[in-house]
Design an enzyme around this catalytic site. Structure first.
Site, PDB file in Angstrom:
ATOM      1  CD  GLN A   1      -0.878  -0.808   3.658  1.00  0.00           C
ATOM      2  OE1 GLN A   1      -2.095  -0.834   3.646  1.00  0.00           O
ATOM      3  NE2 GLN A   1      -0.169  -1.355   4.635  1.00  0.00           N
TER       4      GLN A   1
ATOM      5  CG  ASP B   1      -6.116  -1.596  14.770  1.00  0.00           C
ATOM      6  OD1 ASP B   1      -6.924  -0.859  14.201  1.00  0.00           O
ATOM      7  OD2 ASP B   1      -5.093  -1.183  15.346  1.00  0.00           O
TER       8      ASP B   1
HETATM    9  N1  SPD Z   1     -11.394   4.583   8.062  1.00  0.00           N
HETATM   10  C1  SPD Z   1     -10.278   4.090   8.770  1.00  0.00           C
HETATM   11  C2  SPD Z   1     -10.520   2.846   9.517  1.00  0.00           C
HETATM   12  C3  SPD Z   1      -9.227   2.405  10.071  1.00  0.00           C
HETATM   13  C4  SPD Z   1      -9.306   1.569  11.247  1.00  0.00           C
HETATM   14  N2  SPD Z   1      -8.014   1.131  11.684  1.00  0.00           N
HETATM   15  C5  SPD Z   1      -7.088   2.149  11.946  1.00  0.00           C
HETATM   16  C6  SPD Z   1      -5.804   1.634  12.464  1.00  0.00           C
HETATM   17  C7  SPD Z   1      -5.426   2.305  13.713  1.00  0.00           C
HETATM   18  N3  SPD Z   1      -4.690   1.453  14.554  1.00  0.00           N
END
Ligand code: SPD
Length: 281
Positions: free
Chosen positions: A31, A157
């Protein structure tokens, strides 16, 4: 010179912040990674031009991902984090002395390296905690190969369901989570905006309901995410989301910025349009 960084949605909305400095910009095997200093939100991370976190409100996100699971799971000894390469979720998990080991499986080593360097307050002491084991691997493949009942808490996450994180919302992945979770375990995952990604949010609840006995969506505000309203989902084979262990909550209350006894219970109150949709599901 300042530059605007925008997250663009459906070719019809943009959520932008003015950056005073670009600290990191690269394209990894997985990415695009950018870390920027912004005027209002402090330092912030974008992956593939989507806001992942900002210093201003990352604690609202990470505390709500971690603590409802960790204050309700009877014995949260073995914790698995999928994604979370910035370290914020690990930092919150490791506040709990009941946790004996945390395995963090992040697909992209460049995210970890960039965040350790430019966002040191995210991981804080977590990176040096002997309970934390970091593995750079595909989270879906890792979970598919995990022995049954091998984790007491699993926290997902990941990013939004495009690119490398899309698989984290699939039926197959969620059922791997169900099998890797111990009978007294708890799964929590980020579940997108209940307004702007309402379909993803509801579909994920429906998928989890096929495998888990308890499925409870919960809500909060993360201002750097489009629309601000955000959601997570709690799922378990029987452990209840609404009975946090008081002593654990009380112990956390001095350290957390958002999470406390009241926000725990308030978070599990869905807006009416979601309640209606869930009754019909
Ligand atoms: N729209 C963003 C969603 C992201 C969720 N994860 C973020 C990572 C932070 N640890």
């Amino acid at each position: 010179m300042s530059i605007w960084y925008d997250e663009i949605h459906r070719d019809s909305m943009r959520f932008g912040l003015k950056a005073t400095q670009t600290l990191h910009s690269s394209r990894s095997d997985f990415q695009k990674i950018d870390i920027v200093d912004t005027e209002v939100f402090g330092r912030a991370l974008l992956l593939d031009d989507l806001w992942m976190l900002s210093e201003l409100d990352e604690r609202a996100y990470h505390e709500l991902l971690a603590h409802p699971a960790l204050t309700t799971c009877p014995e949260p000894s073995r914790v698995l984090i999928i994604g979370g390469g910035d370290g914020g979720t690990a930092r919150e998990v490791l506040r709990h002395p009941e946790v004996d080991e945390v395995t963090l499986v992040e697909i992209d080593p460049e995210v970890i390296a960039a965040c350790k360097r430019h966002l040191p307050t995210l991981g804080a002491g977590a990176w040096d905690d002997p309970r934390l084991h970091v593995q750079c691997d595909d989270g879906a493949a890792f979970l598919a190969a995990a022995p049954p009942a091998s984790y007491d808490v699993i926290l997902i996450d990941g990013s939004d369901p495009v690119g490398p994180a899309a698989v984290l919302f699939s039926e197959e992945f969620l059922s791997s989570c169900a099998s890797a979770l111990s009978p007294g375990g708890v799964l929590a995952l980020q579940a997108e905006s209940p307004t702007l990604h309402r379909d993803v949010h509801l579909d994920t609840i429906a998928r989890l309901r096929q495998t888990f006995e308890v499925v409870a969506p919960y809500y909060g505000v993360v201002s750097v995410y489009p629309g601000g309203a955000w959601s997570w989902i709690y799922a378990s084979h029987g452990v209840r989301h609404d009975q946090p262990i008081e002593a654990r909550v009380a112990r956390l209350e001095d350290a957390t910025e958002h999470y406390h006894r009241g926000t725990h219970h308030a978070a599990f109150v869905p807006p009416n349009h979601i309640r209606r949709a869930l009754r019909g599901a």
